[in-house]
Scaffold this motif. Structure first.
Motif, PDB file in Angstrom:
ATOM      1  N   GLU A   5       0.828  -1.201   0.000  1.00  0.00           N
ATOM      2  CA  GLU A   5       0.000   0.000   0.000  1.00  0.00           C
ATOM      3  C   GLU A   5       0.867   1.258   0.000  1.00  0.00           C
ATOM      4  O   GLU A   5       0.545   2.245  -0.675  1.00  0.00           O
ATOM      5  CB  GLU A   5      -0.935   0.015   1.208  1.00  0.00           C
ATOM      6  CG  GLU A   5      -1.895   1.203   1.208  1.00  0.00           C
ATOM      7  CD  GLU A   5      -2.905   1.157   2.341  1.00  0.00           C
ATOM      8  OE1 GLU A   5      -3.651   2.143   2.490  1.00  0.00           O
ATOM      9  OE2 GLU A   5      -2.951   0.141   3.069  1.00  0.00           O
TER      10      GLU A   5
ATOM     11  N   THR B  52       3.844   1.641  -1.325  1.00  0.00           N
ATOM     12  CA  THR B  52       4.364   1.810  -2.686  1.00  0.00           C
ATOM     13  C   THR B  52       3.317   2.444  -3.582  1.00  0.00           C
ATOM     14  O   THR B  52       3.596   3.397  -4.324  1.00  0.00           O
ATOM     15  CB  THR B  52       4.800   0.449  -3.261  1.00  0.00           C
ATOM     16  OG1 THR B  52       5.902  -0.045  -2.503  1.00  0.00           O
ATOM     17  CG2 THR B  52       5.204   0.578  -4.719  1.00  0.00           C
ATOM     18  N   GLN B  53       2.096   1.933  -3.495  1.00  0.00           N
ATOM     19  CA  GLN B  53       1.020   2.448  -4.332  1.00  0.00           C
ATOM     20  C   GLN B  53       0.738   3.920  -4.022  1.00  0.00           C
ATOM     21  O   GLN B  53       0.582   4.743  -4.931  1.00  0.00           O
ATOM     22  CB  GLN B  53      -0.243   1.601  -4.111  1.00  0.00           C
ATOM     23  CG  GLN B  53      -1.332   1.819  -5.146  1.00  0.00           C
ATOM     24  CD  GLN B  53      -2.375   0.715  -5.089  1.00  0.00           C
ATOM     25  OE1 GLN B  53      -2.510   0.013  -4.082  1.00  0.00           O
ATOM     26  NE2 GLN B  53      -3.103   0.524  -6.158  1.00  0.00           N
ATOM     27  N   ARG B  54       0.711   4.274  -2.742  1.00  0.00           N
ATOM     28  CA  ARG B  54       0.422   5.656  -2.357  1.00  0.00           C
ATOM     29  C   ARG B  54       1.563   6.593  -2.744  1.00  0.00           C
ATOM     30  O   ARG B  54       1.322   7.718  -3.192  1.00  0.00           O
ATOM     31  CB  ARG B  54       0.151   5.732  -0.856  1.00  0.00           C
ATOM     32  CG  ARG B  54      -1.136   5.062  -0.441  1.00  0.00           C
ATOM     33  CD  ARG B  54      -1.540   5.472   0.961  1.00  0.00           C
ATOM     34  NE  ARG B  54      -2.735   4.784   1.404  1.00  0.00           N
ATOM     35  CZ  ARG B  54      -3.446   5.137   2.463  1.00  0.00           C
ATOM     36  NH1 ARG B  54      -3.053   6.167   3.203  1.00  0.00           N
ATOM     37  NH2 ARG B  54      -4.515   4.463   2.812  1.00  0.00           N
TER      38      ARG B  54
ATOM     39  N   VAL C 211       1.740  -3.118  -8.461  1.00  0.00           N
ATOM     40  CA  VAL C 211       1.368  -1.736  -8.156  1.00  0.00           C
ATOM     41  C   VAL C 211       2.477  -0.755  -8.499  1.00  0.00           C
ATOM     42  O   VAL C 211       2.320   0.445  -8.288  1.00  0.00           O
ATOM     43  CB  VAL C 211       0.945  -1.558  -6.683  1.00  0.00           C
ATOM     44  CG1 VAL C 211      -0.219  -2.468  -6.340  1.00  0.00           C
ATOM     45  CG2 VAL C 211       2.118  -1.767  -5.723  1.00  0.00           C
TER      46      VAL C 211
END
Length: 222
Positions: free
Chosen positions: A67, A69-71, A104
């Motif tokens: 999460e 990394t995605q953000r 992601v």
């Protein structure tokens, strides 16, 4: 003039962070610009320090590395800034999580017990725009095939590959370089590169690391 690479680290183990910080700081072309102990801290740290490369653990409290990394990548896109390159650090009992991190946007993954020289090379490699995956990590990833259920029908897009493209796909999925594939298949490196580019396009994949993950997820190990 030496191009200095700004490196940040995200890991919940303080002792591990201290060791990596010392390693990075010892290199003339690397600057250690920040660290965080969980994913939530990582998002704030990345926005403040804008590192070129982030070493990202997966399993952490508060927010995991996937999460985070995605953000981080999403926030960088919204700022229209340069996207940091993320290297996932894994012990490989986390194989499924490592695969999700690649999906992601992570640029590769390295085993946490890798040699320091390999980790440093990985940082420089992803900063130059190339994805990275340790050959040993690839072998461990494929060992998990034996413990997974059969895949069933091949994905429709994979069925569209030519026989030669399938051969090269399977070799690339095992972590072989273009030079190694060229040698084993009696082809030029330029020809192999062209085949790999076509394979990535047909399968809708970003790079060779995503190709490895795609093979793993669909049990396409030959």
């Amino acid at each position: 003039m030496t191009v200095r690479i700004r490196v940040a680290l995200v890991d919940d183990q303080a002792l591990f962070r201290a060791g990596i910080r010392m390693l990075i700081s010892s290199q003339a072309d690397l600057d250690f610009v920040g660290e965080a102990g969980d994913g939530a801290e990582a998002v704030a740290m990345a926005a403040e320090t804008e590192p070129d490369v982030i070493l990202m653990d997966i399993r952490m409290p508060v927010m995991d590395g996937i999460e985070a990394t995605q953000r981080i990548l999403g926030a960088a896109q919204q700022r229209a800034g340069a996207l940091p390159r993320v290297i996932v650090l894994t012990t490989f009992d986390l194989d499924e999580a490592a695969a999700r991190a690649i999906r992601v946007g992570a640029s590769g993954f390295v085993l946490k017990d890798a040699d320091p020289e390999f980790l440093l090379a990985a940082i420089r490699t992803v900063n130059a725009g190339t994805s990275v995956i340790a050959a040993s990590a690839t072998r461990e990833l494929f060992e998990h095939f034996n413990d997974r259920p059969s895949a069933g029908a091949e994905p429709e897009e994979f069925a569209a590959l030519t026989p030669r493209e399938r051969e090269i796909f399977l070799l690339a999925a095992q972590g072989l370089s273009n030079a190694e594939i060229a040698s084993s298949e009696f082809l030029s490196e330029a020809t192999v590169k062209t085949h790999v580019s076509r394979i990535l396009g047909k399968l809708g994949l970003r790079d060779r690391v995503q190709l490895v993950v795609y093979a793993f997820e669909h049990r396409l190990n030959g």
